[in-house]
Enzyme design. Structure first.
Site, PDB file in Angstrom:
ATOM      1  N   LYS A 262       0.824  -1.226   0.000  1.00  0.00           N
ATOM      2  CA  LYS A 262       0.000   0.000   0.000  1.00  0.00           C
ATOM      3  C   LYS A 262       0.849   1.263   0.000  1.00  0.00           C
ATOM      4  O   LYS A 262       0.603   2.175  -0.762  1.00  0.00           O
ATOM      5  CB  LYS A 262      -0.855   0.087   1.274  1.00  0.00           C
ATOM      6  CG  LYS A 262      -1.970  -0.844   1.410  1.00  0.00           C
ATOM      7  CD  LYS A 262      -2.853  -0.470   2.606  1.00  0.00           C
ATOM      8  CE  LYS A 262      -2.168  -0.316   3.947  1.00  0.00           C
ATOM      9  NZ  LYS A 262      -1.578  -1.468   4.557  1.00  0.00           N
TER      10      LYS A 262
ATOM     11  N   ARG B 215      -8.953   1.662   9.770  1.00  0.00           N
ATOM     12  CA  ARG B 215      -8.345   0.405  10.180  1.00  0.00           C
ATOM     13  C   ARG B 215      -9.349  -0.509  10.876  1.00  0.00           C
ATOM     14  O   ARG B 215      -9.054  -1.634  11.207  1.00  0.00           O
ATOM     15  CB  ARG B 215      -7.253   0.784  11.162  1.00  0.00           C
ATOM     16  CG  ARG B 215      -6.064  -0.089  11.318  1.00  0.00           C
ATOM     17  CD  ARG B 215      -5.166  -0.112  10.122  1.00  0.00           C
ATOM     18  NE  ARG B 215      -3.859  -0.629  10.449  1.00  0.00           N
ATOM     19  CZ  ARG B 215      -2.727  -0.069  10.069  1.00  0.00           C
ATOM     20  NH1 ARG B 215      -2.730   1.018   9.353  1.00  0.00           N
ATOM     21  NH2 ARG B 215      -1.585  -0.635  10.383  1.00  0.00           N
TER      22      ARG B 215
ATOM     23  N   ARG C 278      11.424  -5.766   4.377  1.00  0.00           N
ATOM     24  CA  ARG C 278      11.329  -4.370   4.828  1.00  0.00           C
ATOM     25  C   ARG C 278      12.036  -4.181   6.174  1.00  0.00           C
ATOM     26  O   ARG C 278      12.660  -3.152   6.416  1.00  0.00           O
ATOM     27  CB  ARG C 278       9.850  -3.976   4.942  1.00  0.00           C
ATOM     28  CG  ARG C 278       9.660  -2.527   5.361  1.00  0.00           C
ATOM     29  CD  ARG C 278       8.209  -2.127   5.312  1.00  0.00           C
ATOM     30  NE  ARG C 278       7.423  -2.733   6.368  1.00  0.00           N
ATOM     31  CZ  ARG C 278       6.094  -2.692   6.436  1.00  0.00           C
ATOM     32  NH1 ARG C 278       5.412  -2.103   5.494  1.00  0.00           N
ATOM     33  NH2 ARG C 278       5.450  -3.238   7.432  1.00  0.00           N
TER      34      ARG C 278
ATOM     35  N   ARG D 299      12.052  -1.100  11.177  1.00  0.00           N
ATOM     36  CA  ARG D 299      10.883  -0.706  11.976  1.00  0.00           C
ATOM     37  C   ARG D 299      10.789  -1.577  13.222  1.00  0.00           C
ATOM     38  O   ARG D 299      10.929  -2.793  13.141  1.00  0.00           O
ATOM     39  CB  ARG D 299       9.597  -0.861  11.150  1.00  0.00           C
ATOM     40  CG  ARG D 299       9.220   0.404  10.422  1.00  0.00           C
ATOM     41  CD  ARG D 299       8.050   0.199   9.521  1.00  0.00           C
ATOM     42  NE  ARG D 299       6.840  -0.240  10.203  1.00  0.00           N
ATOM     43  CZ  ARG D 299       5.626  -0.201   9.639  1.00  0.00           C
ATOM     44  NH1 ARG D 299       5.497   0.278   8.417  1.00  0.00           N
ATOM     45  NH2 ARG D 299       4.572  -0.630  10.296  1.00  0.00           N
TER      46      ARG D 299
ATOM     47  N   ARG E  42       0.044  -8.071  14.137  1.00  0.00           N
ATOM     48  CA  ARG E  42      -0.506  -7.089  13.185  1.00  0.00           C
ATOM     49  C   ARG E  42      -1.361  -7.783  12.121  1.00  0.00           C
ATOM     50  O   ARG E  42      -2.379  -7.244  11.693  1.00  0.00           O
ATOM     51  CB  ARG E  42       0.629  -6.277  12.550  1.00  0.00           C
ATOM     52  CG  ARG E  42       1.192  -5.243  13.542  1.00  0.00           C
ATOM     53  CD  ARG E  42       2.521  -4.679  13.091  1.00  0.00           C
ATOM     54  NE  ARG E  42       2.450  -4.079  11.789  1.00  0.00           N
ATOM     55  CZ  ARG E  42       3.468  -4.070  10.920  1.00  0.00           C
ATOM     56  NH1 ARG E  42       4.605  -4.648  11.224  1.00  0.00           N
ATOM     57  NH2 ARG E  42       3.305  -3.498   9.758  1.00  0.00           N
TER      58      ARG E  42
END
Ligand code: AMP
Length: 187
Positions: A13, A88, A127, A133, A144
């Protein structure tokens, strides 16, 4: 043009939203990025969000909505924006509808990027290496993904009922996916 991008964590996204931002010249508004900036700047908002984010849970709806409203009412968003990471859950989808009415705005498109669960896990692992992160660790990613399945997936159904959602195949290169999105948005 006002667009909501939906999809699991790691569906691409954010990457697609950044490309659309350049093409359409409207800002990419990522609530995750706004929270990360608040954390980096050690603002009260950031302090409130950090612990929740590090667990992979959702920050309180009212806090998130307030932050979003502040962002989308800025001058650079007057011609539209691309929402990434909001809404969300169903409560946020309803809050967004109310906010749009209040601001005399309408949603033009909700795009749902569909990616295989295995692919999502592989992309997040990649990532994690690049961005570092703190919520990309294996355990937090699992949470998540659960939060997505339980709370965020119903948002797509909410937009389906309004006949406003288009599913986009998230497979292939970044350019392939972008081309599919552009075909839907007709530019
Ligand atoms: P993202 O960058 O979209 O993956 O978001 C990272 C984290 O920020 C999420 O796991 C949540 O903790 C928080 N977050 C982002 N957007 C929202 C939202 N709309 N509502 C609640 N929490 C959010």
């Amino acid at each position: 043009m006002r667009i909501v991008l939906l999809g699991a964590p790691g569906s691409g996204k954010g990457t697609q939203a950044k490309l659309l931002e350049e093409k359409l010249n409207i800002p990419h508004v990522s609530t995750g990025d706004l929270f990360r900036a608040a954390i980096a700047n050690k603002t009260p908002l950031g302090l409130a969000a950090k612990e929740v984010m590090d667990r992979g849970d959702l920050v309180a709806d009212e806090i998130t909505l307030g932050m979003l409203k502040e962002r989308i009412t800025q001058a650079d968003a007057s011609n539209g924006f691309i929402l990434d990471g909001f809404p969300r859950n169903l409560a946020q989808a309803e809050m967004l509808e109310t906010l749009f009415k209040e601001l005399d705005m309408a949603l033009d498109h909700a795009l749902l990027i569909q990616v295989d669960p295995d692919e999502v896990v592989a992309r997040i692992a990649k990532r994690a290496e690049i961005e570092g992160r703190t919520d990309d660790t294996e355990e937090v990613v699992r949470n998540r993904l659960n939060v997505y399945a339980e709370q965020t997936a119903p948002v797509a159904d909410y937009y389906k009922k309004q006949d406003i959602v288009t599913e986009i195949l998230g497979k292939g290169s970044i350019e392939d996916v972008q081309a599919r999105i552009q075909a839907i948005l007709r530019f």
